[in-house]
Design an enzyme around this catalytic site. Structure first.
Site, short mmCIF file in Angstrom:
data_model
loop_
_atom_site.label_atom_id
_atom_site.label_comp_id
_atom_site.label_asym_id
_atom_site.label_seq_id
_atom_site.Cartn_x
_atom_site.Cartn_y
_atom_site.Cartn_z
N ILE A 69 -13.93 3.04 -12.38
CA ILE A 69 -14.77 2.26 -11.46
C ILE A 69 -16.21 2.25 -11.95
O ILE A 69 -16.75 3.28 -12.35
CB ILE A 69 -14.69 2.84 -10.04
CG1 ILE A 69 -13.27 2.73 -9.50
CG2 ILE A 69 -15.65 2.11 -9.10
CD1 ILE A 69 -13.09 3.30 -8.11
N GLY A 129 -9.96 4.72 -12.29
CA GLY A 129 -9.36 3.52 -11.72
C GLY A 129 -8.38 2.84 -12.65
O GLY A 129 -7.46 2.14 -12.19
N ASP A 132 -5.16 4.37 -11.83
CA ASP A 132 -4.67 3.76 -10.59
C ASP A 132 -3.92 2.46 -10.89
O ASP A 132 -2.85 2.20 -10.34
CB ASP A 132 -5.84 3.43 -9.64
CG ASP A 132 -6.50 4.67 -9.07
OD1 ASP A 132 -5.78 5.56 -8.58
OD2 ASP A 132 -7.75 4.74 -9.09
N GLU A 152 -11.41 11.39 -11.43
CA GLU A 152 -12.16 11.43 -10.17
C GLU A 152 -12.65 12.82 -9.78
O GLU A 152 -13.74 12.97 -9.23
CB GLU A 152 -11.31 10.85 -9.03
CG GLU A 152 -11.16 9.34 -9.04
CD GLU A 152 -10.05 8.85 -9.94
OE1 GLU A 152 -9.72 7.66 -9.89
OE2 GLU A 152 -9.49 9.68 -10.72
N ASP A 160 -8.44 7.96 -4.70
CA ASP A 160 -7.97 7.35 -3.46
C ASP A 160 -7.41 5.94 -3.60
O ASP A 160 -7.21 5.24 -2.61
CB ASP A 160 -9.10 7.33 -2.41
CG ASP A 160 -10.36 6.62 -2.89
OD1 ASP A 160 -10.34 6.03 -4.00
OD2 ASP A 160 -11.37 6.66 -2.17
#
Length: 279
Positions: A69, A129, A132, A152, A160
């Site tokens: 991110i 991310g 993810d 993270e 998350d």
């Protein structure tokens, strides 16, 4: 073809049923901006609607797949609750932050919601991310020099956007726990050993060529069977075996008697390649 600021959709070749969806912020190593999260579900929905798109290859432009991110985007998401003046309603600020997180989660889950199989082709960094995203993909491949990190924890964040929910089912609970708690780098070869990727290629060119062949092979099969297989596997992931069997029985009672079945049988008998209608 729709145009996006942070993504790019390219058809593999004229007439091909394979489409490439690229993260397209190479100057920032494809870090995920707020625009990325807004555009990803739109791009996937666009591909989902295309009758001539039967397989999607998700990759990154430039030298890396995804560096995670964008820190500017992360700062934007968390700045509002942190900047509240004394006495401000922290409950409402927390509710706004929850909505932001849920929206970003939805952008990643859009990969699973796309009926077409999404194949991750990873080179360079796949961090935070990026993990993810690839754990939401249906199949994953990478280069030898690729590396993965559930980063993270090093940013004082509990991941998350889906890694903690999807990674255990891919690499096992113990491996997922170790990777998430340490944030350490995982090489391409170790990713293969863990089951995170199905195959490792020697170079970016070999990855692109190999994944193209695999995607074209998937796209040549019955679209009804391919989309059904993805849907049933995803649904069965959260069911008991008995519930999963009941679900696929219901699915096939509606989908099995399509023209694709007759064409597959006819082609087998005539020793020819089947030709299926678009989805």
């Amino acid at each position: 073809m729709e145009e996006f600021k942070t993504l790019e959709i390219v058809r593999a070749s004229p007439g091909s049923a394979v489409f490439h969806l690229r993260l397209n912020r190479p100057s920032s190593r494809n870090a995920l901006s707020l625009g990325s999260f807004a555009e990803l579900p739109l791009a996937l929905a666009s591909l989902d609607r295309r009758p001539d798109a039967l397989a999607v290859v998700l990759s990154g432009a430039g030298d890396h797949f995804c560096s995670g991110i964008d820190l500017a985007a992360l700062g934007s998401v968390v700045s509002s609750p942190r900047s509240l003046a004394a006495g401000a309603d922290r409950g409402r600020a927390g509710e706004r932050l929850r909505r932001e997180i849920k929206s970003m989660q939805g952008a990643v889950t859009a990969i699973e919601r796309c009926r077409k199989p999404v194949i991750a082709a990873v080179h360079g960094a796949c961090v935070g991310g990026g993990v993810d995203i690839v754990t939401a993909c249906d199949v994953r491949y990478c280069t030898e020099d690729a590396f993965f990190s559930v980063k993270e924890v090093d940013l004082a964040i509990t991941a998350d956007l889906g890694t903690l929910q999807r990674l255990p089912g891919i690499v096992g609970y113990g491996n997922a726990m170790e990777l998430a708690l340490t944030g350490r780098r995982v090489s391409g070869s170790e990713a293969k050993e863990l089951g995170l990727v199905s195959r490792v290629f020697g170079s970016k060119r070999e990855l692109d060529d190999g994944v193209r062949v695999i995607a074209e092979a998937i796209a040549s099969k019955s679209p009804m069977a391919v989309t059904g297989t993805k849907a049933v596997l995803l649904k069965s992931r959260d069911m008991s075996v008995d519930q999963g069997l009941d679900y696929v029985a219901t699915w096939n009672s509606a989908m099995l008697l399509s023209d694709d079945l007759a064409e597959a049988v006819s082609a087998h008998m005539q020793k020819r390649k089947p030709v299926f209608a678009k989805l």
